[in-house]
Design a protein around this motif. Structure first.
Motif, short mmCIF file in Angstrom:
data_model
loop_
_atom_site.label_atom_id
_atom_site.label_comp_id
_atom_site.label_asym_id
_atom_site.label_seq_id
_atom_site.Cartn_x
_atom_site.Cartn_y
_atom_site.Cartn_z
N HIS A 57 -13.42 0.24 -10.65
CA HIS A 57 -12.92 1.51 -10.10
C HIS A 57 -11.44 1.40 -9.76
CE1 HIS A 57 -17.30 1.85 -8.68
NE2 HIS A 57 -17.15 2.74 -9.65
N SER A 58 -11.06 0.27 -9.15
CA SER A 58 -9.67 0.08 -8.74
C SER A 58 -8.75 0.04 -9.95
CB SER A 58 -9.55 -1.23 -7.95
OG SER A 58 -10.35 -1.19 -6.79
N TYR A 84 0.83 -1.21 0.00
CA TYR A 84 0.00 0.00 0.00
C TYR A 84 0.87 1.26 0.00
CZ TYR A 84 -4.12 -2.81 1.36
OH TYR A 84 -5.16 -3.71 1.41
N TYR A 87 -11.54 -5.23 1.30
CA TYR A 87 -11.38 -5.44 -0.13
C TYR A 87 -11.44 -6.92 -0.49
CZ TYR A 87 -9.75 -0.62 -0.02
OH TYR A 87 -9.66 0.73 0.17
N SER A 146 -16.54 -2.86 -2.19
CA SER A 146 -15.69 -2.93 -0.99
C SER A 146 -16.50 -2.59 0.27
CB SER A 146 -14.49 -1.99 -1.10
OG SER A 146 -14.91 -0.63 -1.13
N GLN A 172 -10.44 -6.97 -6.19
CA GLN A 172 -10.25 -5.51 -6.09
C GLN A 172 -8.78 -5.16 -5.89
OE1 GLN A 172 -12.94 -4.81 -2.87
NE2 GLN A 172 -14.70 -4.43 -4.19
N LEU A 173 -8.10 -5.94 -5.05
CA LEU A 173 -6.68 -5.67 -4.80
C LEU A 173 -5.84 -5.96 -6.04
CD1 LEU A 173 -6.50 -7.11 -1.19
CD2 LEU A 173 -6.15 -4.72 -1.83
N PRO A 226 -14.11 -3.61 -8.47
CA PRO A 226 -12.85 -3.89 -9.15
C PRO A 226 -12.54 -2.94 -10.30
CG PRO A 226 -13.94 -5.95 -8.61
CD PRO A 226 -14.90 -4.85 -8.26
N CYS A 280 -6.77 -5.81 -9.08
CA CYS A 280 -7.06 -4.79 -10.09
C CYS A 280 -6.39 -3.46 -9.76
CB CYS A 280 -8.56 -4.61 -10.22
SG CYS A 280 -9.39 -6.04 -10.96
N PHE A 281 -6.39 -3.08 -8.51
CA PHE A 281 -5.78 -1.79 -8.14
C PHE A 281 -4.29 -1.79 -8.44
CE2 PHE A 281 -3.69 1.14 -5.21
CZ PHE A 281 -4.35 2.31 -5.53
N GLN A 290 -19.05 4.83 -7.06
CA GLN A 290 -18.36 4.57 -5.80
C GLN A 290 -18.64 5.73 -4.85
OE1 GLN A 290 -14.13 5.06 -7.66
NE2 GLN A 290 -13.96 5.77 -5.55
N VAL A 325 -15.70 0.93 -3.48
CA VAL A 325 -15.19 0.71 -4.84
C VAL A 325 -15.49 -0.70 -5.32
CG1 VAL A 325 -13.35 2.41 -4.64
CG2 VAL A 325 -12.91 0.05 -3.97
#
Length: 504
Positions: free
Chosen positions: A424-425, A333, A385, A414, A389-390, A422, A392-393, A449, A420
């Motif tokens: 959006h991420s 992160y 998440y 999320s 989603q992770l 996926p 994709c981000f 979102q 959010v």
């Protein structure tokens, strides 16, 4: 913390409580090993409970071997002692402010609840003491408790009243402890014949001494429930640490209860247990301190400090942040890819599916999927998440493809304020290939979102014309506005992305 004397189980548990009662849930989850168990620092507390329970069984067996079974009075006193320790556990961490604050209109603050409990025990003590010595004196005195007997035995009520009205909780607890210990010592000598003797108080009818002993416990239990209720009302509910310490105090009471009437039993075994409990306290504090130091080093990007801490204790690679996020994901992160690699290469690290998704470790994702089954594909991390989603981000296309093929929800929202999906991420991270993958799998190009922000808003804000075209081709509506009434085109113009503005 003050080191207790060897062999003093009660002091050892108090030492443990002082060290750990303020631990957060994240603290309890920091890497720690007790025997074969590696489920976090909570096992310092569970280990203490385990050792005390084991000791209680050994003490009871030794009493039987010596032919010294507890009397009825000693058994009742053990129950009363358990209630006493349970009260002390529920009172852990009470602040001066909490002690004074009424939990609700018309209800007593903890000061008066606790004061009432101790004040009532003055009378209970006097009742049992008077009834016992009346029998031992030949029964010539009246069975009814004299009005001033509690004052004669325990000192003027005014002294106690001052503590209740204006003293702090610690002073009243010290007074209570002396009174409690005296009851255990004096009443442990009550024989099975004497325990059926009469005692008369305000009720006007005789009750046995056994009844009075059980009332001592029952009254404590009644108001311990009130104390916990008051703390809940004051928005200070029991944390996991205090719940675990309550179990430890229960185990302590069980062991000490066996010693009532046999105080010299198994002294060596008690010494060993007390030393072990102190060591558990110290090791728990050390584990939390080290983990917090590693979290600080990771967030600061201090690679050398991270390397030093891991060399000293490799188990720290499994540390978590104050929010419960595994530290390897925290490094990701914070953009600390080198540190994340150092952590990932540490022997013994346990990687979850969300870690694998964020890091792009397809092997970790596949292993977790195989071990846990399909449900894990759409489970949420502690910070809210899904694995997809992770992935994709952070633009982990291989992992995202695997998750989608296995059934991950491409429109999962999320479980946090950002709300959010996926898509959006992926758009926020400028990951064009992943955006295309999601749209082909049926992701909603117009999903909103937090603040009504849609994928086209993010593409416009990033100035990414390629992603904007993909979204438009899959039904993205450039006329939709965010919660501030802004269409995506307006964000593209603010960015200076004329090509994207023209598309929109």
């Amino acid at each position: 913390m003050t080191q207790p004397a060897p062999g003093d189980l009660s002091a050892a548990v108090a030492y443990l409580a002082e060290a750990t009662q303020h631990f957060s849930d994240a603290d309890l989850g920091q890497p720690y090993r007790w025997g074969a168990h590696q489920e976090g620092v909570r096992f310092a507390l569970l280990g203490a409970m385990h050792e005390l329970r084991t000791l209680a069984v050994e003490l009871a067996a030794e009493r039987r071997r010596l032919g010294q079974p507890p009397t009825r009075a000693q058994h009742a006193l053990a129950q009363y002692h358990a209630a006493y320790h349970d009260l002390n556990a529920v009172l852990l961490g009470v602040s001066a402010e909490e002690y004074e604050q009424p939990p609700a209109p018309g209800e007593w603050p903890l000061r008066y609840v606790y004061g009432h409990m101790v004040g009532a025990e003055r009378n209970f003590f006097a009742l049992v003491h008077y009834g016992l010595w009346r029998q031992r004196d030949g029964g010539s005195r009246s069975a009814t408790l004299p009005e001033d007997e509690a004052n004669r035995l325990l000192g003027p009520y005014a002294t106690f009243g001052t503590l209740m009205e204006s003293g702090d909780r610690e002073a009243l607890a010290a007074y209570h402890a002396i009174q409690h210990d005296r009851a255990l010592a004096e009443f442990a000598t009550i024989s099975d014949a004497e325990i059926d003797g009469p005692s008369v108080w305000w009720e006007g009818e005789p009750y046995t001494l056994e009844y009075r002993l059980h009332r001592m416990e029952a009254h404590l239990r009644q108001h311990t429930v009130q104390v916990q209720k008051s703390r809940d009302q004051l928005a200070r509910p029991a944390t996991e640490a205090r719940r675990l310490l309550r179990l430890v105090y229960g185990a302590l009471a069980e062991a000490e209860g066996v010693l009532i009437g046999a105080p010299d039993l198994a002294a060596a075994e008690r010494d060993t247990a007390a030393v072990s409990i102190r060591q558990l306290a110290d090791s728990a504090v050390a584990a939390v301190t080290q983990a917090n130091a590693l979290v600080a080093a990771v967030t600061a990007g201090d690679r050398e400090r991270v390397r030093e801490l891991l060399a000293e204790e490799p188990r720290l690679a499994n540390a978590i942040s104050r929010d419960g996020v595994p530290i390897i994901r925290l490094a990701t992160y914070y953009g600390q890819e080198v540190i994340a690699g150092m952590l990932g290469d540490t022997e013994g690290i346990a990687l979850e599916i969300w870690d694998g998704a964020a890091l792009g470790r397809a092997d970790v994702v596949e292993a977790n999927h195989k071990g846990w089954g399909d449900f894990i594909l759409n489970e949420y991390s502690r910070d809210g998440y899904s694995p997809l989603q992770l992935a994709c981000f952070f633009g982990r296309e291989e992992v995202a493809r695997y998750l989608i093929e296995k059934g991950a929800n491409v429109n999962a929202v999320s479980l946090n304020a950002m709300a959010v999906q996926p898509l959006h991420s992926a758009v926020a991270g400028d990951h064009t290939a992943v955006v295309a993958l999601l749209l082909a799998a049926g992701a909603d190009a117009n999903a909103a979102q937090q603040d009504g922000f849609r994928p086209l808003h993010a593409a416009a804000q990033n100035g990414n014309a390629e992603i904007a075209r993909l979204l438009l081709a899959h039904g993205g509506d450039p006329a939709l506005t965010d919660d501030q009434g802004r269409p995506p085109r307006e964000l593209a113009e603010e960015k200076g992305a004329a090509d994207v503005a023209a598309l929109l």
